[in-house]
Design a protein around this motif. Structure first.
Motif, PDB file in Angstrom:
ATOM      1  N   PHE A 188      39.616  38.100  26.971  1.00  0.00           N
ATOM      2  CA  PHE A 188      38.808  37.965  28.174  1.00  0.00           C
ATOM      3  C   PHE A 188      37.524  38.757  27.994  1.00  0.00           C
ATOM      4  CE2 PHE A 188      41.706  41.531  28.734  1.00  0.00           C
ATOM      5  CZ  PHE A 188      40.869  42.559  29.149  1.00  0.00           C
ATOM      6  N   TRP A 239      38.065  34.519  31.754  1.00  0.00           N
ATOM      7  CA  TRP A 239      39.344  34.414  31.064  1.00  0.00           C
ATOM      8  C   TRP A 239      39.243  33.438  29.891  1.00  0.00           C
ATOM      9  CZ3 TRP A 239      43.239  37.431  30.933  1.00  0.00           C
ATOM     10  CH2 TRP A 239      44.484  36.999  30.474  1.00  0.00           C
ATOM     11  N   TYR A 264      44.213  47.578  31.235  1.00  0.00           N
ATOM     12  CA  TYR A 264      44.962  46.470  30.640  1.00  0.00           C
ATOM     13  C   TYR A 264      45.882  46.971  29.532  1.00  0.00           C
ATOM     14  CZ  TYR A 264      41.121  46.591  27.176  1.00  0.00           C
ATOM     15  OH  TYR A 264      40.184  46.976  26.239  1.00  0.00           O
ATOM     16  N   VAL A 285      35.411  38.888  35.563  1.00  0.00           N
ATOM     17  CA  VAL A 285      36.280  38.622  34.415  1.00  0.00           C
ATOM     18  C   VAL A 285      36.167  37.150  34.048  1.00  0.00           C
ATOM     19  CG1 VAL A 285      38.639  38.619  33.526  1.00  0.00           C
ATOM     20  CG2 VAL A 285      37.920  40.393  35.159  1.00  0.00           C
ATOM     21  N   VAL A 314      42.596  44.643  37.871  1.00  0.00           N
ATOM     22  CA  VAL A 314      41.260  45.026  38.306  1.00  0.00           C
ATOM     23  C   VAL A 314      41.295  45.323  39.797  1.00  0.00           C
ATOM     24  CG1 VAL A 314      40.020  43.766  36.513  1.00  0.00           C
ATOM     25  CG2 VAL A 314      40.619  42.596  38.620  1.00  0.00           C
ATOM     26  N   TYR A 350      39.374  49.078  36.101  1.00  0.00           N
ATOM     27  CA  TYR A 350      40.306  48.116  35.515  1.00  0.00           C
ATOM     28  C   TYR A 350      41.115  48.800  34.429  1.00  0.00           C
ATOM     29  CZ  TYR A 350      36.942  47.485  31.625  1.00  0.00           C
ATOM     30  OH  TYR A 350      36.094  47.679  30.560  1.00  0.00           O
ATOM     31  N   ILE A 406      34.829  41.087  30.348  1.00  0.00           N
ATOM     32  CA  ILE A 406      34.827  41.790  31.628  1.00  0.00           C
ATOM     33  C   ILE A 406      33.572  42.642  31.755  1.00  0.00           C
ATOM     34  CG2 ILE A 406      36.163  43.770  30.764  1.00  0.00           C
ATOM     35  CD1 ILE A 406      37.616  43.731  33.537  1.00  0.00           C
TER      36      ILE A 406
END
Length: 309
Positions: free
Chosen positions: A3, A243, A25, A241, A32, A23, A5
């Protein structure tokens, strides 16, 4: 996961920025969150700060490397943030409980799940078309829904900043949850505060955010929103974001994040953790040195108590 961002938050024309964004991950899940502190006092900044940090830390505790239930995570995390703000106000003997709007989103297994309280928004965009947008918990949205005012009138309505749901208020917040939303390659998720979205209608925002890579389109949106609002510009914040998915053409090649570089159990987090603790209306320090030290200590203790409750 793959992704792109981009996040940014600005003071606008205000003395203090009471917005917070962040955010985090893992290899297989992304979270987020955007919060807009409320009120003309230092409590708004504290509320947004506690909320974003608490939600990020709870994700880090629970994503192993994915969440067992994204909806349940969002429900419990927002409830914990609401309780934490009340707890902070009581322990620090604040006259008013710190309050904030909030919009948060989990992405895992090529699907998005989001929740919000107040008028911070999420937009889901696909191939230049708006697929979904959160509905504000506000007086103006209520008037729009009931045909009392038009969309054009809403932008200049005197009550456009009044919300009936937030974290930290006297009553349990109204929180809306999305269903599971499957994502396709190049889908966009845009989370932002009202300082940004109020400068654009939905069609303009959707068209502009998809014109170029996020690292270019997003700052341009912020720049123009500040110009349109002028000296009275509110704080304005955004996380966008794009994707990638497993297949399809990928446009943001320069800023793509590849999570396979993370080891199992490893996290990557981005948040501004600074606190100014000054009065938004004057820019002067709201607390003495000892009070600031106590406030920061209480914030951390609040996070510790509610982070895993």
């Amino acid at each position: 996961m793959e992704f792109s961002i981009f996040q940014e938050t600005r003071r606008g024309g205000r003395k203090v920025n009471q917005d917070r964004v962040g955010y985090i991950y893992t290899r297989d899940a992304l979270f987020v969150v955007v919060a807009d502190g409320m009120g003309g006092h230092v409590g708004g900044e504290i509320a947004a700060h506690i909320t974003v940090r608490l939600l990020l830390e709870r994700f880090e505790q629970e994503a192993k490397p994915v969440l067992a239930s994204p909806v349940l995570f969002l429900q419990n995390a927002l409830k914990a943030a609401h309780s934490a703000l009340a707890d902070y106000a009581q322990r620090f003997r604040l006259v008013d409980t710190p309050r904030t709007t909030c919009v948060a989103c989990v992405v895992q297994d090529d699907a998005a799940y989001w929740a919000h309280a107040g008028d911070s928004r999420l937009y889901h965009i696909r191939r230049g078309s708006l697929q979904a947008r959160t509905r504000d918990h506000s007086k103006v949205q209520y008037l729009l829904d009931n045909g009392v005012i038009t969309a054009a009138e809403a932008g200049r309505h005197p009550d456009r900043n009044k919300v009936f749901s937030c974290l930290g208020g006297a009553f349990e917040p109204t929180v809306d949850f999305s269903p599971r939303i499957p994502l396709q390659s190049n889908d966009l998720l845009v989370l932002c505060t009202d300082g940004l979205w109020s400068a654009y209608n939905d069609g303009e925002l959707v068209a502009r955010i998809g014109q170029s890579e996020l690292s270019k389109a997003t700052p341009e949106l912020l720049n123009d929103a500040e110009k349109r609002a002028g000296v009275d510009c509110d704080n304005l914040s955004i996380i966008a974001v794009r994707w990638a998915g497993s297949n399809g053409e990928w446009s943001d090649t320069v800023t793509t994040t590849h999570t396979e570089t993370l080891a199992m159990g490893e996290f990557s987090t981005q948040m501004d953790r600074t606190i100014t603790l000054v009065e938004p209306t004057t820019g002067r320090r709201a607390l003495s040195d000892s009070e600031i030290e106590m406030a920061i200590k209480e914030i951390q203790e609040t996070l510790n108590r509610h982070g895993s409750s």
